[in-house]
Design a protein around this motif. Structure first.
Motif, PDB file in Angstrom:
ATOM      1  N   ASP A 104      -7.139   2.635   6.443  1.00  0.00           N
ATOM      2  CA  ASP A 104      -5.730   2.984   6.634  1.00  0.00           C
ATOM      3  C   ASP A 104      -5.024   3.175   5.299  1.00  0.00           C
ATOM      4  O   ASP A 104      -4.207   4.096   5.125  1.00  0.00           O
ATOM      5  CB  ASP A 104      -5.019   1.891   7.449  1.00  0.00           C
ATOM      6  CG  ASP A 104      -5.542   1.812   8.876  1.00  0.00           C
ATOM      7  OD1 ASP A 104      -6.115   2.823   9.348  1.00  0.00           O
ATOM      8  OD2 ASP A 104      -5.389   0.746   9.507  1.00  0.00           O
ATOM      9  N   ARG A 105      -5.329   2.300   4.347  1.00  0.00           N
ATOM     10  CA  ARG A 105      -4.699   2.396   3.031  1.00  0.00           C
ATOM     11  C   ARG A 105      -5.120   3.678   2.318  1.00  0.00           C
ATOM     12  O   ARG A 105      -4.305   4.349   1.668  1.00  0.00           O
ATOM     13  CB  ARG A 105      -5.073   1.170   2.185  1.00  0.00           C
ATOM     14  CG  ARG A 105      -4.250   0.997   0.918  1.00  0.00           C
ATOM     15  CD  ARG A 105      -4.327  -0.431   0.424  1.00  0.00           C
ATOM     16  NE  ARG A 105      -5.673  -0.750  -0.021  1.00  0.00           N
ATOM     17  CZ  ARG A 105      -6.078  -0.649  -1.290  1.00  0.00           C
ATOM     18  NH1 ARG A 105      -5.245  -0.200  -2.213  1.00  0.00           N
ATOM     19  NH2 ARG A 105      -7.299  -0.980  -1.638  1.00  0.00           N
ATOM     20  N   PHE A 106      -6.397   4.039   2.471  1.00  0.00           N
ATOM     21  CA  PHE A 106      -6.880   5.265   1.843  1.00  0.00           C
ATOM     22  C   PHE A 106      -6.245   6.493   2.495  1.00  0.00           C
ATOM     23  O   PHE A 106      -5.882   7.456   1.811  1.00  0.00           O
ATOM     24  CB  PHE A 106      -8.403   5.345   1.956  1.00  0.00           C
ATOM     25  CG  PHE A 106      -8.990   6.584   1.360  1.00  0.00           C
ATOM     26  CD1 PHE A 106      -9.078   6.737  -0.022  1.00  0.00           C
ATOM     27  CD2 PHE A 106      -9.439   7.620   2.166  1.00  0.00           C
ATOM     28  CE1 PHE A 106      -9.611   7.888  -0.587  1.00  0.00           C
ATOM     29  CE2 PHE A 106      -9.970   8.775   1.608  1.00  0.00           C
ATOM     30  CZ  PHE A 106     -10.057   8.903   0.233  1.00  0.00           C
ATOM     31  N   ASP A 107      -6.105   6.482   3.810  1.00  0.00           N
ATOM     32  CA  ASP A 107      -5.468   7.603   4.508  1.00  0.00           C
ATOM     33  C   ASP A 107      -4.036   7.799   4.028  1.00  0.00           C
ATOM     34  O   ASP A 107      -3.568   8.929   3.837  1.00  0.00           O
ATOM     35  CB  ASP A 107      -5.480   7.375   6.017  1.00  0.00           C
ATOM     36  CG  ASP A 107      -6.879   7.478   6.605  1.00  0.00           C
ATOM     37  OD1 ASP A 107      -7.759   8.043   5.924  1.00  0.00           O
ATOM     38  OD2 ASP A 107      -7.094   6.981   7.737  1.00  0.00           O
ATOM     39  N   ALA A 108      -3.324   6.693   3.825  1.00  0.00           N
ATOM     40  CA  ALA A 108      -1.943   6.784   3.337  1.00  0.00           C
ATOM     41  C   ALA A 108      -1.902   7.338   1.917  1.00  0.00           C
ATOM     42  O   ALA A 108      -1.022   8.154   1.580  1.00  0.00           O
ATOM     43  CB  ALA A 108      -1.278   5.407   3.394  1.00  0.00           C
TER      44      ALA A 108
END
Length: 314
Positions: A231-235
């Motif tokens: 999720d952090r990478f997608d953001a």
């Protein structure tokens, strides 16, 4: 060890530092490119000589000598144009690659000279990716300057000088307009620097996230943090995409503005030379010369506009 912090807000001085390390090679590349472009534009004058001679009918004497002069001019300039490009490219294949090596070695030494506290709040992946990104950007800038910025500039100047053989007023007007356009484009391109800087930061953050997560993957899995890292990478990728979109759209606005201006100017140039031909102040060869040079200027300034804004981004 040299303090690289003094180049933080001086990208041209930073680039010049590495050019000075290999001045002869860089000078040879620039000289070959200038000569190649001059030969390319000069070949159009040879076409003018041929057209003026051939439209005069089947004559002997002076007209025949003029026709063969145009032929010899073209037969000399066309091979010179092609061979000089290859000479410049061959030297560049050694020089530009060597510059990237010098730059990465210097930046790595500069990075390792920082205090331990500097690395406390900075991801190793982000720092290392910025060194590689800087090296790639310098390589791209050097290539773009030699193949995309310098040729249109020389072609435009040479074309304007040749147009001066037809009409000095036309040539003077083009010089003024070209200077205004270049200054306006450079200022507008420079005004987008915050957008390009933001994109560079976001792109480096994406690389840093990937490197750091992969290097610590066993630890991430041990704490069941894989979903959180996804999720952090997608953001992070989303922020990078938004920044890149804003940067590219700003550049595209500059290109559209330049396209409209150059189209209007080229059409006006062609109408001007046809008017001179009607008045008997220009020959058929002059009309052909101005038409071909006008199209060359349109193409050159379009390439220059694209190259300038891209160089600014890099």
């Amino acid at each position: 060890m040299e303090d690289f912090c003094r180049f933080a807000d001086r990208p041209f001085a930073f680039l010049a530092r590495y050019v000075k390390v290999r001045p002869i090679a860089h000078a040879a590349i620039v000289t070959a490119v200038i000569a190649a472009v001059a030969c390319s534009v000069g070949a159009q004058y040879g076409v003018k000589v041929l057209v003026d001679t051939l439209t005069g009918g089947f004559y002997v004497g002076t007209h025949v000598r003029d026709a063969w002069f145009g032929f010899l001019l073209l037969a000399t300039l066309i091979p010179a144009d092609n061979l000089l490009w290859r000479v410049a490219s061959w030297i560049a294949s050694y020089t530009f690659v060597a510059v990237t090596g010098d730059l990465r070695r210097d930046l790595f030494r500069h990075l390792t000279g920082h205090a331990p506290s500097y690395f406390a709040d900075r991801m190793p992946g982000t720092l290392t990716s910025r060194i590689t990104a800087t090296s790639n950007a310098v390589f791209t800038v050097e290539n773009m300057f030699v193949w995309n910025v310098l040729p249109p500039c020389i072609a435009t100047v040479s074309a304007i000088l040749l147009i001066g053989t037809v009409s000095l007023a036309m040539s003077a007007g083009l010089i003024v307009i070209a200077c205004i356009m270049l200054m306006a484009l450079f200022r507008l391109a420079a005004a987008g620097k915050p957008l390009h800087d933001d994109f560079a930061d976001k792109a480096a953050a994406v690389d840093g996230e990937m490197v750091d997560v992969i290097s610590n993957l066993p630890l991430v899995r041990a704490f069941c943090g894989l979903s959180y890292e996804h999720d952090r990478f997608d953001a992070t990728v989303g922020r990078e995409l938004d920044a890149r979109g804003r940067s590219l759209r700003y550049l595209e606005k500059l290109r559209v503005l330049h396209a409209v201006v150059t189209i209007v100017l080229t059409i006006a140039l062609l109408a001007w030379v046809i008017t001179l031909w009607q008045q008997g102040a220009a020959t058929t060869g002059d009309v052909v010369l101005v038409c071909t040079l006008g199209l060359s200027i349109l193409s050159a300034t379009r390439d220059l506009a694209v190259a300038l804004v891209d160089v600014t981004q890099h």
